[in-house]
Scaffold this motif. Structure first.
Motif, mmCIF file in Angstrom:
data_model
loop_
_atom_site.group_PDB
_atom_site.id
_atom_site.type_symbol
_atom_site.label_atom_id
_atom_site.label_comp_id
_atom_site.label_asym_id
_atom_site.label_seq_id
_atom_site.Cartn_x
_atom_site.Cartn_y
_atom_site.Cartn_z
ATOM 1 N N SER A 1 15.088 -3.196 0.217
ATOM 2 C CA SER A 1 14.353 -3.826 -0.883
ATOM 3 C C SER A 1 12.928 -4.119 -0.453
ATOM 4 O O SER A 1 12.700 -4.728 0.588
ATOM 5 C CB SER A 1 15.035 -5.142 -1.288
ATOM 6 O OG SER A 1 16.275 -4.888 -1.877
ATOM 7 N N LEU A 2 12.005 -3.677 -1.259
ATOM 8 C CA LEU A 2 10.595 -3.837 -0.947
ATOM 9 C C LEU A 2 9.959 -4.762 -1.967
ATOM 10 O O LEU A 2 10.051 -4.516 -3.170
ATOM 11 C CB LEU A 2 9.913 -2.460 -0.991
ATOM 12 C CG LEU A 2 8.430 -2.386 -0.620
ATOM 13 C CD1 LEU A 2 8.245 -2.702 0.850
ATOM 14 C CD2 LEU A 2 7.891 -0.993 -0.938
ATOM 15 N N PRO A 3 9.320 -5.839 -1.514
ATOM 16 C CA PRO A 3 8.624 -6.690 -2.486
ATOM 17 C C PRO A 3 7.456 -5.929 -3.118
ATOM 18 O O PRO A 3 6.695 -5.265 -2.419
ATOM 19 C CB PRO A 3 8.126 -7.860 -1.623
ATOM 20 C CG PRO A 3 8.130 -7.357 -0.221
ATOM 21 C CD PRO A 3 9.215 -6.339 -0.139
ATOM 22 N N ASN A 4 7.363 -6.005 -4.422
ATOM 23 C CA ASN A 4 6.320 -5.306 -5.163
ATOM 24 C C ASN A 4 6.258 -3.825 -4.766
ATOM 25 O O ASN A 4 5.242 -3.338 -4.268
ATOM 26 C CB ASN A 4 4.950 -5.954 -4.931
ATOM 27 C CG ASN A 4 3.881 -5.376 -5.847
ATOM 28 O OD1 ASN A 4 4.172 -4.667 -6.813
ATOM 29 N ND2 ASN A 4 2.625 -5.655 -5.524
ATOM 30 N N PRO A 5 7.343 -3.070 -4.959
ATOM 31 C CA PRO A 5 7.374 -1.675 -4.506
ATOM 32 C C PRO A 5 6.352 -0.792 -5.194
ATOM 33 O O PRO A 5 5.944 0.227 -4.641
ATOM 34 C CB PRO A 5 8.803 -1.233 -4.835
ATOM 35 C CG PRO A 5 9.238 -2.136 -5.945
ATOM 36 C CD PRO A 5 8.580 -3.455 -5.672
ATOM 37 N N GLY A 6 5.925 -1.175 -6.391
ATOM 38 C CA GLY A 6 5.001 -0.322 -7.124
ATOM 39 C C GLY A 6 3.713 -0.069 -6.384
ATOM 40 O O GLY A 6 3.173 1.041 -6.435
ATOM 41 N N ARG A 7 3.200 -1.053 -5.666
ATOM 42 C CA ARG A 7 1.892 -0.881 -5.032
ATOM 43 C C ARG A 7 1.952 0.131 -3.895
ATOM 44 O O ARG A 7 0.928 0.713 -3.518
ATOM 45 C CB ARG A 7 1.361 -2.229 -4.537
ATOM 46 C CG ARG A 7 2.118 -2.857 -3.369
ATOM 47 C CD ARG A 7 1.220 -3.005 -2.160
ATOM 48 N NE ARG A 7 1.901 -3.647 -1.038
ATOM 49 C CZ ARG A 7 1.361 -3.770 0.145
ATOM 50 N NH1 ARG A 7 0.150 -3.325 0.389
ATOM 51 N NH2 ARG A 7 2.034 -4.354 1.126
ATOM 52 N N LEU A 8 3.141 0.361 -3.309
ATOM 53 C CA LEU A 8 3.276 1.339 -2.242
ATOM 54 C C LEU A 8 3.820 2.672 -2.725
ATOM 55 O O LEU A 8 3.509 3.713 -2.155
ATOM 56 C CB LEU A 8 4.197 0.798 -1.136
ATOM 57 C CG LEU A 8 3.684 -0.430 -0.371
ATOM 58 C CD1 LEU A 8 4.670 -0.825 0.710
ATOM 59 C CD2 LEU A 8 2.313 -0.152 0.233
ATOM 60 N N LEU A 9 4.634 2.657 -3.780
ATOM 61 C CA LEU A 9 5.278 3.891 -4.220
ATOM 62 C C LEU A 9 4.588 4.528 -5.420
ATOM 63 O O LEU A 9 4.471 5.745 -5.489
ATOM 64 C CB LEU A 9 6.752 3.624 -4.547
ATOM 65 C CG LEU A 9 7.606 3.074 -3.406
ATOM 66 C CD1 LEU A 9 9.035 2.848 -3.871
ATOM 67 C CD2 LEU A 9 7.580 4.016 -2.208
ATOM 68 N N PHE A 10 4.131 3.706 -6.375
ATOM 69 C CA PHE A 10 3.488 4.227 -7.583
ATOM 70 C C PHE A 10 2.279 3.354 -7.930
ATOM 71 O O PHE A 10 2.242 2.721 -8.979
ATOM 72 C CB PHE A 10 4.479 4.266 -8.745
ATOM 73 C CG PHE A 10 5.621 5.234 -8.541
ATOM 74 C CD1 PHE A 10 5.506 6.554 -8.950
ATOM 75 C CD2 PHE A 10 6.789 4.821 -7.925
ATOM 76 C CE1 PHE A 10 6.548 7.447 -8.755
ATOM 77 C CE2 PHE A 10 7.832 5.706 -7.726
ATOM 78 C CZ PHE A 10 7.716 7.028 -8.139
ATOM 79 N N PRO A 11 1.280 3.327 -7.041
ATOM 80 C CA PRO A 11 0.121 2.452 -7.299
ATOM 81 C C PRO A 11 -0.695 2.926 -8.494
ATOM 82 O O PRO A 11 -0.748 4.118 -8.803
ATOM 83 C CB PRO A 11 -0.682 2.568 -5.997
ATOM 84 C CG PRO A 11 -0.287 3.890 -5.419
ATOM 85 C CD PRO A 11 1.150 4.085 -5.793
ATOM 86 N N ASP A 12 -1.328 1.989 -9.147
ATOM 87 C CA ASP A 12 -2.139 2.269 -10.322
ATOM 88 C C ASP A 12 -3.544 1.708 -10.126
ATOM 89 O O ASP A 12 -3.771 0.855 -9.251
ATOM 90 C CB ASP A 12 -1.515 1.626 -11.568
ATOM 91 C CG ASP A 12 -0.198 2.279 -11.956
ATOM 92 O OD1 ASP A 12 -0.157 3.530 -11.966
ATOM 93 O OD2 ASP A 12 0.780 1.551 -12.234
ATOM 94 N N PRO A 13 -4.504 2.177 -10.925
ATOM 95 C CA PRO A 13 -5.839 1.575 -10.891
ATOM 96 C C PRO A 13 -5.740 0.064 -11.054
ATOM 97 O O PRO A 13 -4.941 -0.452 -11.838
ATOM 98 C CB PRO A 13 -6.552 2.236 -12.073
ATOM 99 C CG PRO A 13 -5.877 3.568 -12.203
ATOM 100 C CD PRO A 13 -4.438 3.327 -11.855
ATOM 101 N N GLY A 14 -6.562 -0.633 -10.289
ATOM 102 C CA GLY A 14 -6.479 -2.091 -10.215
ATOM 103 C C GLY A 14 -5.875 -2.543 -8.896
ATOM 104 O O GLY A 14 -5.994 -3.705 -8.521
ATOM 105 N N GLN A 15 -5.238 -1.585 -8.185
ATOM 106 C CA GLN A 15 -4.652 -1.905 -6.886
ATOM 107 C C GLN A 15 -5.423 -1.231 -5.744
ATOM 108 O O GLN A 15 -4.893 -1.009 -4.666
ATOM 109 C CB GLN A 15 -3.177 -1.452 -6.853
ATOM 110 C CG GLN A 15 -2.291 -2.240 -7.819
ATOM 111 C CD GLN A 15 -0.848 -1.756 -7.816
ATOM 112 O OE1 GLN A 15 -0.585 -0.561 -7.899
ATOM 113 N NE2 GLN A 15 0.080 -2.698 -7.724
#
Length: 999
Positions: free
Chosen positions: A477-491
């Motif tokens: 389990s990864l906290p806030n997985p989106g920023r490492l796996l599927f990052p979006d503009p704003g990150q």
């Protein structure tokens, strides 16, 4: 793109059916097909001559179709039958029918397989509903032309009308001729004789010149017509003259006129190999190539296991690796049906959903299982049959040919399984490897194992630990997985790009101050925000991406006393480079974490103080000690050690992954996903234009496992051009290569952005060298038509002509005192393992063993003043040309890019230009070299000034050239008129694909 034109259009009903009943059919009917020899006799009357030929009679005697009644497949010859009965399909089918697979006897093939028809020309089975479209397909029509051509050549080769020409069987063969002798000219002779009742006139003798080539290696000494009396024999002199190495073959057509005025021709092959006879003798195939047999294996027997080596117990693991076995349903699909059917079924059942945050873990888990299945199958290539073990204390030793080259790849802790070769034991012995030395392994077995007087079959087992680590990372389990796996503009890592003079840095490496991109990358990494997407350093060849990452690490440590850094790379060699460049740190600050099984001889001496080695293996310090290190360096695959010994998530403030483009996504996530917290900064450095991950399964590759984590991220919006310098930075200054060497890959892969910044004394050190064709252009393409060889059970190709040419270049470079170079500054790159071995042998025997020879993978990240590339694949003989020829490993843009970008001052490519020209990347490169005067050998057979179609496939053009040659040949005679073999189409494709380093 050229479109194929066919010499003839045969009526398929006449050739393959009962006959044509269409009175309006305009196709050729006066032809007959010989399915034994695969030739088309035209006109049909020549069929009787063909079947009386020695080649047909010999082929008939050696050809026997054998049909497996339980698998319902037919194979040609006993050796293919032996491979079939040991194959997975046969064993599985026999088991389902409760029969002994070894007791199944071949039968005569059925005349008709329900719903299928066999195309003898293509050697494939075709469903009835596809039969008509198959006969009109380009592939089938091309093979038809080859069949007609072979028959025409055979007919023209026959003695006739009472006239005989010598060398009918194998042609006039000059054998192996030294270059010096060939350059002076060498004469051979064809003897022309008539019987006691025939008088005739020799009208002419000419070589039938290829329209697609420009070789004029042979000529005949014939000036005017000569009458032959009955029973007379005369010699026709044939001259060989060339200054180039290679295989040469042409056809001479001799025209005769009978007393009646009728003319006829007799054709003879003339061939020669020009080169070093000693090299050919040293490198010739030791034994003929045969398909490697799998060890006969009995399933379901009880297994007796030996003791595991102490290294497997080296660490106190708090968290155990999951088993993560392949699901039964998926395994069944992967083991049944044709490759196309398997791929279709797997796609439909397991990869129909798009990848997103919800499906990411499951899709990659499935990809790993598919890859594992393929890799395990490839390991079976190294099965050993009927071998002996020798007892040595408590262990048993076994000689394993190829082990030193990791063929098979065997490490301490790996398992092997053995069964008695004579089938007398009703059990399987599982042994564990305790030691690996050169080509010998030492293995522990259960106490019941008996070595003396017994012979065993051996099956090497895949080491699943690296795959299990990757499954573990995917499932964590990864906290806030989106920023490492599927990052979006704003990150983005930074809110805005930093100015050049903003945030001045006191650099450890002062040279970085002269490189704006490197300096900005370092300063940007120091300013990365918490919760940001990974920051990417895009580092093309020779631009110093590792130097940049190391400087950033040192600056972080200087500024933050609490910083803890995990630095990883896909391979041990790349990880060692990072550690050695951090040598300013003490052994109390830096730990080089090695897998327990790593060979101590592979660890650089400078790093020994930074490692922990027990008596027989590397180890991991206690957790309290580990936490004190400021930097830990590991391979990606071994990076899960931190999680498994109980180190808490977020311990590392930064995780760096160098050469990130070379690893699969699950492999990189092994280092990242288990240890990252919301605050952990991630930095990836690499080049998606260079070598990607090693993936053995075409199915896994097609569904994304071959796309690295770094490359997948770059496709997201947060890494587009708008976010350059906030999420990623591209290094632009190349410190390696001469401008001419850099120019083509720079244009082709890097949009012309790279800047030449190498040391002039190094990059220009071969300008004016006699090895160059153009004194100021330090690239040579040496065109040579060689011959592909294989030997023993290795499907890997080698090319003796190219190997000999490489040796000659190495010798010339090292003997030239005006342009001095040391052996260690020369690198030889070749894509085939067999060629690596052959070139190494030649150089070692000549006293040049210090020259590095290896695959493209070995040379990634390295550089040499001089690089010599041997491309291997060749086809000098028109008659033997494979109509479905493929370049395999040679035709890969990333491998090409790495190979040609290793050279600093001199690049020499040795290869068959006509074959390489099929690939657009190679064609463009050869055009570049030719137009700049760097070409050596016969000129290109295509227009080097014509624009190259980047997405083109020039195989059709090569077929056109081949058709033109056939047409020229037949005109010269005045004649009017799936990949084959095996169920496992992936197997040979992987033969030179290295196994991933397991630690």
């Amino acid at each position: 793109m050229a479109t194929s034109t066919f010499l003839f259009a045969y009526c398929p009903q006449t050739l393959y059916g009962a006959g044509c009943s269409d009175p309006t059919c305009s196709l050729i009917h006066d032809a007959k097909y010989c399915d034994v020899c695969g030739v088309i006799c035209q006109p049909a009357a020549t069929y009787s001559t063909h079947i009386s030929s020695q080649s047909h009679i010999k082929r008939v005697s050696n050809t026997r179709w054998l049909h497996c009644p339980i698998c319902r497949v037919s194979v040609i010859g006993q050796h293919i039958w032996d491979s079939h009965v040991n194959g997975r399909l046969h064993l599985k089918t026999a088991k389902s029918r409760s029969v002994d697979p070894k007791l199944v006897q071949p039968t005569e093939p059925p005349l008709v397989t329900p719903g299928m028809r066999r195309c003898e020309t293509c050697n494939v089975h075709i469903p009835d509903h596809n039969w008509t479209s198959h006969l009109s397909s380009r592939a089938h029509r091309n093979l038809e032309q080859h069949a007609a051509f072979r028959a025409a050549f055979e007919l023209a080769s026959h003695d006739k009308h009472g006239v005989s020409v010598s060398h009918a069987e194998s042609g006039l063969d000059f054998g192996i001729v030294e270059v010096a002798e060939a350059s002076r000219g060498l004469q051979g002779r064809l003897a022309i004789s008539t019987d006691d009742h025939t008088s005739t006139t020799v009208v002419s003798a000419n070589f039938i010149r290829s329209k697609s080539g420009n070789k004029h290696t042979f000529r005949v000494d014939f000036e005017s017509a000569r009458a032959l009396r009955p029973g007379e024999t005369v010699d026709l002199p044939v001259l060989l003259e060339t200054t180039r190495r290679g295989h040469y073959g042409e056809q001479v057509a001799i025209m005769f006129r009978e007393s009646s005025g009728n003319t006829f021709r007799i054709v003879r092959r003339v061939k020669a190999v020009v080169g070093d006879a000693a090299d050919h003798e040293a490198l010739k195939p030791v034994t003929p190539y045969v398909n490697r047999r799998r060890a006969p294996w009995r399933h379901g027997l009880p297994t007796m296991s030996g003791e595991r080596p102490p290294s497997l117990l080296a660490a106190q693991w708090v968290k155990r690796l999951p088993k993560s076995h392949i699901p039964l349903k998926l395994a069944e699909i992967l083991q049944s049906g044709s490759p196309a059917d398997i791929a279709s079924h797997v796609q439909e059942k397991y990869f129909s959903d798009p990848m997103n945050l919800n499906t990411h873990n499951l899709i990659f888990a499935r990809l790993l299982w598919v890859e594992e299945h393929r890799t395990a199958e490839d390991m079976r290539r190294y099965d050993m049959i009927d071998v002996r073990f020798a007892k040595e204390g408590r262990l048993y030793t076994l000689q394993v040919p190829g082990l030193a080259e990791k063929r098979p790849s065997v490490m301490i802790g790996d398992a092997i399984k053995v069964q008695a070769a004579d089938g007398t034991e009703g059990r399987t012995h599982e042994g564990f490897v305790h030691d690996v030395q050169m080509e010998t392994i030492r293995v522990s077995f259960h106490g019941s194992f008996q070595a003396e007087g017994r012979r065993y079959n051996v099956s090497f087992q895949l080491n699943r630990v690296p795959l299990r680590r990757q499954h573990q990372a995917l499932n964590s389990s990864l906290p806030n997985p989106g920023r490492l796996l599927f990052p979006d503009p704003g990150q983005e890592g930074l809110e805005r790009p930093l100015g050049f003079n903003e945030d001045p840095v006191d650099l450890f490496n002062a040279l970085i101050s002269t490189n704006p991109a490197q300096l900005q990358a370092v300063k940007s990494i120091l300013r990365l925000r918490q919760g940001a997407a990974p920051f990417i350093i895009f580092g093309p060849p020779g631009t110093g991406k590792t130097v940049t990452a190391v400087e950033a690490i040192r600056q972080i440590l200087l500024r933050n006393p609490d910083a803890r850094i995990l630095a990883c790379a896909p391979s041990n060699s790349a990880a060692d480079i990072i550690a050695m460049r951090l040598d300013a740190l003490t052994p109390e600050e830096l730990f080089r974490c090695n897998a327990a099984s790593r060979d101590p001889a592979s660890v650089p001496e400078a790093l020994v103080p930074y490692t922990l080695r027990m008596t027989s293996h590397y180890a991991i310090p206690p957790l309290d000690t580990l936490k004190k290190y400021r930097v830990i360096v590991s391979t990606c695959g071994n990076a899960s050690f931190a999680y498994n010994v109980g180190m808490e998530r977020g311990h590392f403030t930064h995780i760096f992954v160098d050469e990130a483009g070379q690893a699969t996504e699950p492999e990189v996530l092994t280092a990242i996903k288990t240890m990252s917290s919301e605050e952990t900064r991630i930095v990836l450095s690499g080049d998606p234009k260079q070598l990607g991950p090693i993936v053995r399964s075409s199915i896994a590759r097609d569904h994304g496992l071959g796309v690295s984590y770094m490359e997948r991220l770059i496709e997201r919006g947060v890494y587009d051009a708008q976010h350059r310098r906030t999420s990623w930075i591209k290094l632009l200054q190349n410190y390696r290569s001469h401008a001419s060497i850099l120019a083509y890959p720079n244009e082709k892969f890097y949009e012309g952005e790279l800047e030449v910044c190498g040391d002039h004394a190094t990059t220009h050190s071969f300008v004016g060298s006699p090895q160059l064709e153009s004194p100021k252009f330090p690239i040579v393409f040496h065109a040579i038509a060689g011959h592909n060889d294989r030997e023993s059970t290795s499907p890997s190709y080698f090319n003796i002509d190219e190997a000999s040419e490489v040796k000659a270049y190495v010798q010339a470079l090292l003997n030239d005192r005006n342009f001095p170079i040391q052996a260690r500054d020369i690198g030889v790159i070749t894509p085939y393992h067999a060629q690596v071995r052959k070139i190494r042998k030649l150089l070692r025997d000549t006293g040049f063993g210090d020259v590095d020879v290896g695959s493209v993978e070995i040379f990634q990240g390295q550089e040499r003043r001089a690089i010599i590339i041997s491309t291997v694949r060749s086809s000098a003989d028109l008659l033997a040309y494979d109509a479905k020829f493929t370049l395999g490993f040679v035709s890969n843009p990333r491998r090409f890019n790495v190979a040609v970008s290793r050279a600093q001052a001199l690049l020499i490519v040795v290869g068959d230009a006509s074959i390489l020209s099929v690939d657009p990347i190679w064609r463009g490169f050869m055009n570049y070299v030719y137009l700049h005067g760097g070409w050596r050998g016969d000129a290109p057979t295509w227009d080097a000034n014509a624009p190259v179609q980047a997405d083109g496939d020039y195989a059709d053009e090569l077929q056109e050239a081949l058709a033109a040659d056939m047409s020229a040949f037949m005109a010269g005679l005045s004649i009017n008129g799936g990949e084959a073999g095996g169920e496992d189409l992936e197997g040979d494709a992987n033969v030179d694909r290295p196994f991933v380093e397991a630690d």
